[in-house]
Design a protein around this motif. Structure first.
Motif, PDB file in Angstrom:
ATOM      1  N   TYR A   3      37.534 -85.903  18.831  1.00 47.53           N
ATOM      2  CA  TYR A   3      38.232 -84.675  19.217  1.00 47.53           C
ATOM      3  C   TYR A   3      39.731 -84.934  19.368  1.00 47.53           C
ATOM      4  N   VAL A   4      40.087 -86.133  19.866  1.00 46.18           N
ATOM      5  CA  VAL A   4      41.506 -86.505  19.903  1.00 46.18           C
ATOM      6  C   VAL A   4      42.090 -86.474  18.500  1.00 46.18           C
ATOM      7  N   THR A   5      41.429 -87.164  17.576  1.00 47.71           N
ATOM      8  CA  THR A   5      41.988 -87.291  16.240  1.00 47.71           C
ATOM      9  C   THR A   5      41.952 -85.973  15.476  1.00 47.71           C
ATOM     10  N   MET A   6      40.942 -85.133  15.731  1.00 44.19           N
ATOM     11  CA  MET A   6      40.954 -83.815  15.103  1.00 44.19           C
ATOM     12  C   MET A   6      42.133 -82.991  15.611  1.00 44.19           C
ATOM     13  N   SER A   7      42.413 -83.076  16.896  1.00 48.08           N
ATOM     14  CA  SER A   7      43.553 -82.339  17.444  1.00 48.08           C
ATOM     15  C   SER A   7      44.859 -82.824  16.824  1.00 48.08           C
TER      16      SER A   7
ATOM     17  N   PRO B  49      34.890 -84.111   6.572  1.00 49.36           N
ATOM     18  CA  PRO B  49      34.514 -84.781   5.328  1.00 49.36           C
ATOM     19  C   PRO B  49      33.073 -85.249   5.330  1.00 49.36           C
ATOM     20  N   VAL B  50      32.446 -85.238   4.160  1.00 45.22           N
ATOM     21  CA  VAL B  50      31.155 -85.904   4.031  1.00 45.22           C
ATOM     22  C   VAL B  50      31.417 -87.402   4.078  1.00 45.22           C
ATOM     23  N   LEU B  51      30.386 -88.177   4.381  1.00 48.60           N
ATOM     24  CA  LEU B  51      30.556 -89.606   4.607  1.00 48.60           C
ATOM     25  C   LEU B  51      31.163 -90.292   3.381  1.00 48.60           C
TER      26      LEU B  51
ATOM     27  N   TYR C 127      27.096 -80.633  15.142  1.00 43.78           N
ATOM     28  CA  TYR C 127      27.820 -81.373  16.173  1.00 43.78           C
ATOM     29  C   TYR C 127      28.963 -82.167  15.524  1.00 43.78           C
ATOM     30  N   TYR C 128      28.669 -82.879  14.446  1.00 42.15           N
ATOM     31  CA  TYR C 128      29.710 -83.624  13.726  1.00 42.15           C
ATOM     32  C   TYR C 128      30.764 -82.679  13.164  1.00 42.15           C
ATOM     33  N   LEU C 129      30.328 -81.557  12.604  1.00 43.06           N
ATOM     34  CA  LEU C 129      31.260 -80.617  11.980  1.00 43.06           C
ATOM     35  C   LEU C 129      32.244 -80.035  12.985  1.00 43.06           C
ATOM     36  N   SER C 130      31.911 -80.084  14.275  1.00 46.28           N
ATOM     37  CA  SER C 130      32.758 -79.467  15.294  1.00 46.28           C
ATOM     38  C   SER C 130      34.000 -80.280  15.620  1.00 46.28           C
ATOM     39  N   ALA C 131      34.044 -81.564  15.260  1.00 47.22           N
ATOM     40  CA  ALA C 131      35.126 -82.415  15.759  1.00 47.22           C
ATOM     41  C   ALA C 131      35.767 -83.280  14.685  1.00 47.22           C
ATOM     42  N   ASN C 132      35.640 -82.913  13.422  1.00 47.57           N
ATOM     43  CA  ASN C 132      36.124 -83.830  12.386  1.00 47.57           C
ATOM     44  C   ASN C 132      36.844 -83.170  11.216  1.00 47.57           C
ATOM     45  N   ARG C 133      37.289 -81.934  11.369  1.00 52.23           N
ATOM     46  CA  ARG C 133      38.010 -81.293  10.269  1.00 52.23           C
ATOM     47  C   ARG C 133      39.380 -81.935  10.084  1.00 52.23           C
TER      48      ARG C 133
END
Length: 412
Positions: free
Chosen positions: A29-33, A374-376, A67-73
């Protein structure tokens, strides 16, 4: 990147590169922000499944859990084995191009030692490193593992949440993870400002535990003044009454009275002009002392009408009031739509993917949703090529077995 080379609308952190070695929620969440704010974030994941939250479902949307999609855009994903010699070398090439590293390696683990700030700062003195843990870098709980709920329990949030006669409850949101993330974002940005002045990077730490203590705010100052253990109040406020959820004839709604004028307006609107004259309820201090008696009086009256009727009447009188809305109602509401808090981004497997957008505007505009989570390994070739690897070397790196992995553990 100099100011003149930053493209228009690129975001305030354009030109900053972040290497994300974290997983689960707080670090991502830090890095997504930071990515939302324009930073180029490269998420490094283990070849064997990547971030564990990719499988934290259902629900899933495409190959990954929501859950993953919520914090990695707005990130790029690279798969590398952090412990292998080749993977270690590749990560160091990546870090050599970076301004910030975010990690949540378990204290005492081999990865924590391998990528310690002491080692990194010798090679990259301008690097800002943020380490997020469960309980902090010192003290008897330093090595204990912890997920969000463990931190909520250990740091007091659960002791304050729930009805007085019911069990302790965790908050509906992952408040320990998310508060650590937000303090982490603040710390990283402050460190970048200081680096611009001094030319030096630094080591930042925060934890789920420390961030919860910081959010105690008035609960802490109240305890320090009285040394009394606070009790759970349900939706009630420790210092204001009436300020909680109340039952109407068809459901519950919230009333928030923060001063004497609002108290009088409330009583007039609900037809209880007798209450402000009652010696038990004259001042807010009186009402806090006689909380249960006042709430019993209010509940009898408020059960006579519907939620919609009371919200209309009290709203017209200027009393802060709202129905308790569910997520479907919130996302469909005009307020949410007008603020532009929901956006969409193109996902390679899902198509149009809805996301909650960054909650701060810059010059009246929200940061752009540039790319989907991103996908893996989606960007492994792209990023490794940028680091100077030729096609044969990229093939070798990506074909390396992923059997050297950090020992399994909960969220740090």
């Amino acid at each position: 990147m100099s100011e003149s080379t930053v493209p228009p609308g690129a975001g305030p952190l354009a030109g900053i590169r972040v290497v994300d070695l974290s997983k689960i929620l707080a670090g991502p969440y830090v890095t997504m922000s930071l990515a939302d704010l324009g930073a180029d974030v490269v998420k490094v994941e283990h070849p064997d499944g990547g971030d564990p939250t990719r499988s934290w479902g259902p629900p899933f949307n495409g190959p990954d859990a929501t859950y993953y999609l919520s914090a990695n855009r707005n990130k790029r994903s690279v798969v590398l084995d952090l412990k292998s010699a080749d993977g270690h070398e590749a990560v160091h090439r990546l870090i050599s191009t970076a301004d910030v590293v975010v990690e949540n390696f378990r204290p005492g683990s081999s990865l924590h030692e391998l990528y310690s700030y002491e080692r990194l700062s010798e090679q990259y003195p301008e690097l800002v490193v943020l380490h997020i843990s469960a309980f902090g870098d010192a003290g008897p709980m330093r090595l204990e593992p912890g997920y969000d709920m463990v931190a909520q329990a250990a740091a007091g949030l659960m002791s304050l949440t729930g009805e007085p006669d019911g069990p302790p409850l965790k908050a509906g949101y992952a408040m320990a993870d998310l508060s650590a993330a937000l303090f982490g974002v603040i710390g990283v940005n402050a460190a970048l400002v200081e680096r611009a002045r001094t030319g030096r990077g630094q080591y930042l730490t925060t934890s789920l535990y420390e961030s919860q203590l910081a959010l105690h705010v008035s609960w802490a100052t109240g305890y320090f003044a009285t040394r009394e253990r606070p009790r759970r109040l349900g939706s009630g406020h420790p210092n204001l009454v009436p300020y909680q959820a109340y039952p109407a004839s068809d459901g519950n709604f919230v009333i928030a009275v923060g001063n004497q004028d609002l108290w009088r307006r409330l009583c007039v609107t609900i037809g209880r002009e007798d209450l402000p004259a009652d010696p038990r309820f004259i001042t807010n201090a009186d009402r806090v002392t006689h909380r249960d008696a006042l709430n019993a009086e209010l509940e009898v009256t408020l059960r006579e009408r519907t939620v919609e009727q009371w919200c209309t009447l009290l709203g017209q009188a200027g009393v802060p009031v709202t129905p308790i809305r569910s997520l479907d109602e919130i996302y469909a509401s005009e307020q949410t739509q007008v603020l532009g808090m929901i956006g969409t981004v193109d996902h390679p497997a899902v198509g149009e993917l809805e996301q909650i957008r960054f909650p701060v505007t810059f010059r009246g505009e929200r940061p752009e949703l540039r790319t989907a989570p991103p996908v893996l390994g989606e960007h492994s070739r792209e990023v490794l090529s940028e680091l100077g690897y030729d096609d044969a070397e990229v093939d070798r790196l990506l074909a390396a077995p992923g059997d050297l992995r950090e020992e399994a553990r909960p969220h740090q």
